[in-house]
Motif scaffolding. Structure first.
Motif, PDB file in Angstrom:
ATOM      1  N   ALA A  22       5.622   4.059 -15.046  1.00 10.75           N
ATOM      2  CA  ALA A  22       6.188   4.437 -16.335  1.00 10.75           C
ATOM      3  C   ALA A  22       6.500   5.931 -16.400  1.00 10.75           C
ATOM      4  CB  ALA A  22       5.205   4.060 -17.450  1.00 10.75           C
ATOM      5  N   ARG A  23       5.698   6.732 -15.699  1.00  7.55           N
ATOM      6  CA  ARG A  23       5.900   8.172 -15.789  1.00  7.55           C
ATOM      7  C   ARG A  23       6.829   8.678 -14.686  1.00  7.55           C
ATOM      8  NH1 ARG A  23       0.516  11.301 -16.837  1.00  7.55           N
ATOM      9  NH2 ARG A  23       2.030  12.981 -16.673  1.00  7.55           N
ATOM     10  N   ASP A  24       7.281   7.792 -13.801  1.00  6.55           N
ATOM     11  CA  ASP A  24       8.365   8.128 -12.890  1.00  6.55           C
ATOM     12  C   ASP A  24       7.999   9.264 -11.925  1.00  6.55           C
ATOM     13  OD1 ASP A  24      10.845   7.702 -11.839  1.00  6.55           O
ATOM     14  OD2 ASP A  24      11.897   9.011 -13.223  1.00  6.55           O
ATOM     15  N   PHE A  25       6.863   9.110 -11.239  1.00  5.94           N
ATOM     16  CA  PHE A  25       6.504  10.042 -10.181  1.00  5.94           C
ATOM     17  C   PHE A  25       7.162   9.615  -8.881  1.00  5.94           C
ATOM     18  CE2 PHE A  25       2.837  10.727 -12.958  1.00  5.94           C
ATOM     19  CZ  PHE A  25       2.679  12.101 -12.871  1.00  5.94           C
ATOM     20  N   TYR A  26       7.501  10.548  -8.048  1.00  4.77           N
ATOM     21  CA  TYR A  26       7.803  10.204  -6.670  1.00  4.77           C
ATOM     22  C   TYR A  26       7.533  11.388  -5.764  1.00  4.77           C
ATOM     23  CZ  TYR A  26      12.421  12.390  -7.364  1.00  4.77           C
ATOM     24  OH  TYR A  26      13.434  13.258  -7.642  1.00  4.77           O
ATOM     25  N   VAL A  27       7.431  11.113  -4.465  1.00  5.89           N
ATOM     26  CA  VAL A  27       7.035  12.105  -3.483  1.00  5.89           C
ATOM     27  C   VAL A  27       8.129  12.212  -2.437  1.00  5.89           C
ATOM     28  CG1 VAL A  27       5.309  12.714  -1.744  1.00  5.89           C
ATOM     29  CG2 VAL A  27       4.615  11.539  -3.836  1.00  5.89           C
ATOM     30  N   ASP A  73      -3.603   5.106 -10.971  1.00  5.29           N
ATOM     31  CA  ASP A  73      -4.875   4.535 -11.365  1.00  5.29           C
ATOM     32  C   ASP A  73      -4.740   4.031 -12.802  1.00  5.29           C
ATOM     33  OD1 ASP A  73      -7.810   4.143 -10.809  1.00  5.29           O
ATOM     34  OD2 ASP A  73      -7.934   5.412 -12.593  1.00  5.29           O
ATOM     35  N   VAL A  74      -4.614   2.734 -12.949  1.00 11.17           N
ATOM     36  CA  VAL A  74      -4.334   2.148 -14.261  1.00 11.17           C
ATOM     37  C   VAL A  74      -5.473   2.400 -15.234  1.00 11.17           C
ATOM     38  CG1 VAL A  74      -3.859  -0.002 -15.489  1.00 11.17           C
ATOM     39  CG2 VAL A  74      -2.851   0.395 -13.220  1.00 11.17           C
ATOM     40  N   ALA A  75      -6.708   2.298 -14.748  1.00 10.64           N
ATOM     41  CA  ALA A  75      -7.859   2.425 -15.640  1.00 10.64           C
ATOM     42  C   ALA A  75      -7.935   3.799 -16.293  1.00 10.64           C
ATOM     43  CB  ALA A  75      -9.143   2.137 -14.869  1.00 10.64           C
ATOM     44  N   SER A  76      -7.673   4.848 -15.528  1.00 13.18           N
ATOM     45  CA  SER A  76      -7.800   6.211 -16.056  1.00 13.18           C
ATOM     46  C   SER A  76      -6.498   6.763 -16.602  1.00 13.18           C
ATOM     47  CB  SER A  76      -8.321   7.149 -14.964  1.00 13.18           C
ATOM     48  OG  SER A  76      -7.334   7.317 -13.953  1.00 13.18           O
ATOM     49  N   GLY A  77      -5.372   6.174 -16.196  1.00 10.61           N
ATOM     50  CA  GLY A  77      -4.082   6.713 -16.583  1.00 10.61           C
ATOM     51  C   GLY A  77      -3.622   7.863 -15.714  1.00 10.61           C
ATOM     52  N   GLY A  78      -4.362   8.142 -14.640  1.00  9.26           N
ATOM     53  CA  GLY A  78      -4.020   9.244 -13.766  1.00  9.26           C
ATOM     54  C   GLY A  78      -3.165   8.817 -12.586  1.00  9.26           C
ATOM     55  N   TYR A  79      -2.485   9.785 -12.022  1.00  9.88           N
ATOM     56  CA  TYR A  79      -1.708   9.596 -10.807  1.00  9.88           C
ATOM     57  C   TYR A  79      -2.424  10.348  -9.697  1.00  9.88           C
ATOM     58  CZ  TYR A  79       2.104  10.261  -7.463  1.00  9.88           C
ATOM     59  OH  TYR A  79       2.879  10.304  -6.327  1.00  9.88           O
TER      60      TYR A  79
END
Length: 620
Positions: A22-27, A73-79
């Motif tokens: 959803a937050r559209d990260f990429y590397v 990490d779905v549980a924490s909301g972190g990437y």
């Protein structure tokens, strides 16, 4: 998703598909003149650039391994990104983060403790618990105001650098070099990089995932009332008469006490744990008499034995209870060499740790002493480079854990001063000695910045150093002494050695008032400690804890909170009778005037004459 890259010749640029989040990260990975760069972006905007990952790779080198793992990490909301470099022990790995315009926190305790830490300049600095620069607490964790944090795994032979390798960058360097053992067969730089919405979310996740939280709280009386130590006032010049006279001075002053602490040079020789009866002909009776005045009594010990201290030194050496270096020598150094050559007891040897503990217990039992101040413990006091039991990739910090975990068994009245991955211990951890100055040269302002730094490393049960500092350079002036006490009031406990009546009646009355104010807030301190045990929250957070998106609050380093309800803004500049105060969002009750103030706001030139400590209580 995992990306594996075996570097051989020029690094290969691999396109990494966009992550469907959803937050559209990429590397993306890029190659530039043999250096590998990783660019992590969010929504098309630059998120972070790791300025340099690794050294240039030799054209013939096919032994350096790189792995990048990423996940939401779905549980924490972190990437989450994990980066691993591994190679032969003669390779050096170096990853750099641009400080940018962000505020950064974390890293080792420092003598010149700046807050935020990008204000400091550190040159390739080993991340171990060591005496140099007061770095007794040294953790591999950094968090910034954007909500990113870095946790570097303990097996990396880690150094950190601010502003030297790259301008305006923090660089993490893995190198198999002193103080790390050259007997390591591989070099590794492995770390986790997490992204959250703000620094508070990030820190709470780091506590839950890596740092841990205290398993209990210290002794209540130590929280409520002052510890009275002989150290700053008497140094090593104690004897039966001076101890008795000092205890009576304190009693006659009417000030309360948690305990009376007998500090350095009560032993016949360092490491004997045997009372020098020339100075203390009847310590058991003295302890009984001091207790009769309403004190508990504690005593100072350390983990060393000097070579001139026989038969204890020879006994320990013959039994294999001393740390040896890689050449087989136990010889090292500490601040009480006294013309001898000391050794450090090897707490990574369970038999040595048990031998030490039994001797401490015998001391307590023989003289009816209540508890212990455990000094030192930093791995740098070991003979270099030390040989320890356990995984060589965890050395030399392994002995720090072994020492403080051994002595923590002596209960909630003890204090320690060193730590590496020991945030869970339910005991006070003391700041390393502060000097009797005002500034960032280990003076009064660093009482506040060190408190914040220790809390953000997960060490929340902080025992501040003695009021007024150690007096090595000079005795504290009346102004410095009073301001030091005021800065200390909303910290977990007070520790006197120099005394208010060294000055005048005004100083005595101001100190009596603020000693009582601290006692009045003991239950508030305990509540903050209990919250730390339950939730891992700091006991004394930075003021941005209440609003981690407040850019003004994120830059403030001379105020702090007690829990999430009290804000202290002590005067820490010589000659100042006012100061600027920043209040984050909320309704704040002025502890001095009783007025209600709405934040966020700056209170410019808030009046604070010598008898005034500015503090505020969050309403509602």
């Amino acid at each position: 998703m995992k990306l594996f890259l075996l570097l051989a010749g020029v690094a290969v640029a691999l396109a990494v598909p966009r992550l469907p989040t959803a937050r559209d990260f990429y590397v993306e990975e890029h190659d530039d003149d043999g250096l590998t760069f990783i660019v992590i972006t969010e929504g098309g905007q630059e998120r972070i650039v790791l300025g340099k990952i690794g050294r240039k790779v030799d054209k013939q080198d096919n032994e350096v391994f790189f792995e990048l793992t990423e996940e939401r990490d779905v549980a924490s909301g972190g990437y989450h990104v994990t980066i691993t470099w591994e190679g032969p022990s003669d390779r050096v790995f170096e990853d750099c983060f641009d400080f940018g315009d962000r505020q950064w926190f974390g890293g080792p305790e420092q003598k010149e403790q700046y807050w935020p830490i990008q204000k400091s300049k550190i040159e390739k600095y080993s991340i171990i618990s060591k005496e140099a620069d007061n770095s007794a607490v040294s953790e591999r964790y950094w968090v910034n105001s954007k909500g990113w944090y870095v946790y570097i795994q303990p097996e990396a032979p880690l150094f950190v650098d601010h502003h030297n390798i790259l301008d305006n960058h923090i660089c993490f360097v893995a190198e198999v070099a002193a103080p790390y053992s050259t007997k390591r067969t591989r070099n590794v730089l492995k770390y986790d990089l997490w992204f959250f919405d703000d620094a508070k979310q990030a820190h709470q996740h780091a506590v839950d995932t890596y740092l841990g939280k205290p398993s209990g709280i210290p002794d209540y009386r130590m929280i409520q009332y002052p510890v009275w130590s002989t150290w700053a006032r008497y140094s090593r010049g104690i004897d039966q008469n001076s101890l008795w006279a000092f205890a009576n001075e304190i009693k006659d002053s009417g000030f309360p006490n948690a305990q009376f602490e007998i500090d350095d040079l009560w032993e016949i020789c360092y490491g004997s744990l045997t009372v020098d009866e020339r100075k203390l002909p009847d310590l058991r009776q003295l302890v009984k008499d001091i207790k009769g005045l309403g004190f508990r009594v504690t005593i100072w010990v350390h983990p060393f034995i000097n070579k001139d201290c026989d038969p204890w030194y020879s006994d320990a050496l013959n039994k294999g209870y001393l740390v040896l270096n890689e050449n087989g020598s136990p010889d090292t150094s500490w601040w009480n060499n006294n013309g001898s050559v000391p050794a450090y007891i090897d707490f990574t040897n369970p038999e040595a740790a048990d031998w030490y503990s039994k001797r401490i217990q015998n001391l307590l039992d023989t003289y009816d002493i209540d508890s212990i101040k455990f000094d030192a413990g930093e791995s740098s006091w070991s003979p270099q480079v030390p040989v320890q039991n356990g995984d060589i990739d965890l050395h030399p910090g392994h002995i720090v854990q072994a020492y403080v975990r051994t002595v923590a068994a002596f209960g909630p009245m003890i204090e320690i001063r060193s730590g590496m991955r020991t945030q869970d211990l339910p005991v006070f951890i003391r700041m390393v000695d502060k000097d009797t100055y005002w500034g960032y040269n280990n003076g009064l302002i660093t009482l506040v910045t060190t408190l914040l730094a220790m809390n953000l490393n997960g060490y929340t049960l902080v025992l501040p150093d003695m009021i007024g500092g150690n007096g090595y350079n000079d005795k504290p002036s009346k102004e410095l002494f009073v301001r030091w006490l005021q800065a200390n009031v909303f910290m977990p406990t007070l520790q006197y050695s120099f005394v208010p009546w060294d000055h005048d009646e005004e100083a005595v009355e101001i100190c009596r008032r603020y000693t009582q104010l601290h006692a009045d807030y003991a239950d508030e301190i305990v509540a903050a400690m209990q919250a730390s045990v339950e939730n891992g929250t700091p006991v004394n957070p930075p003021i941005w804890w209440l609003d981690p998106l407040d850019q003004e609050a994120l830059a403030v380093g001379d105020e702090f909170l007690l829990g999430e309800r009290i804000l202290a803004a002590p005067v820490v500049e010589e000659g100042a009778v006012s100061r600027d105060i920043y209040l984050p969002r909320g309704q704040w009750r002025d502890g001095v005037t009783g007025e209600l103030v709405t934040g966020p706001t700056w209170l410019r030139d808030y009046p604070a004459p010598l008898d005034t400590l500015p503090y505020f209580t969050l309403e509602g």
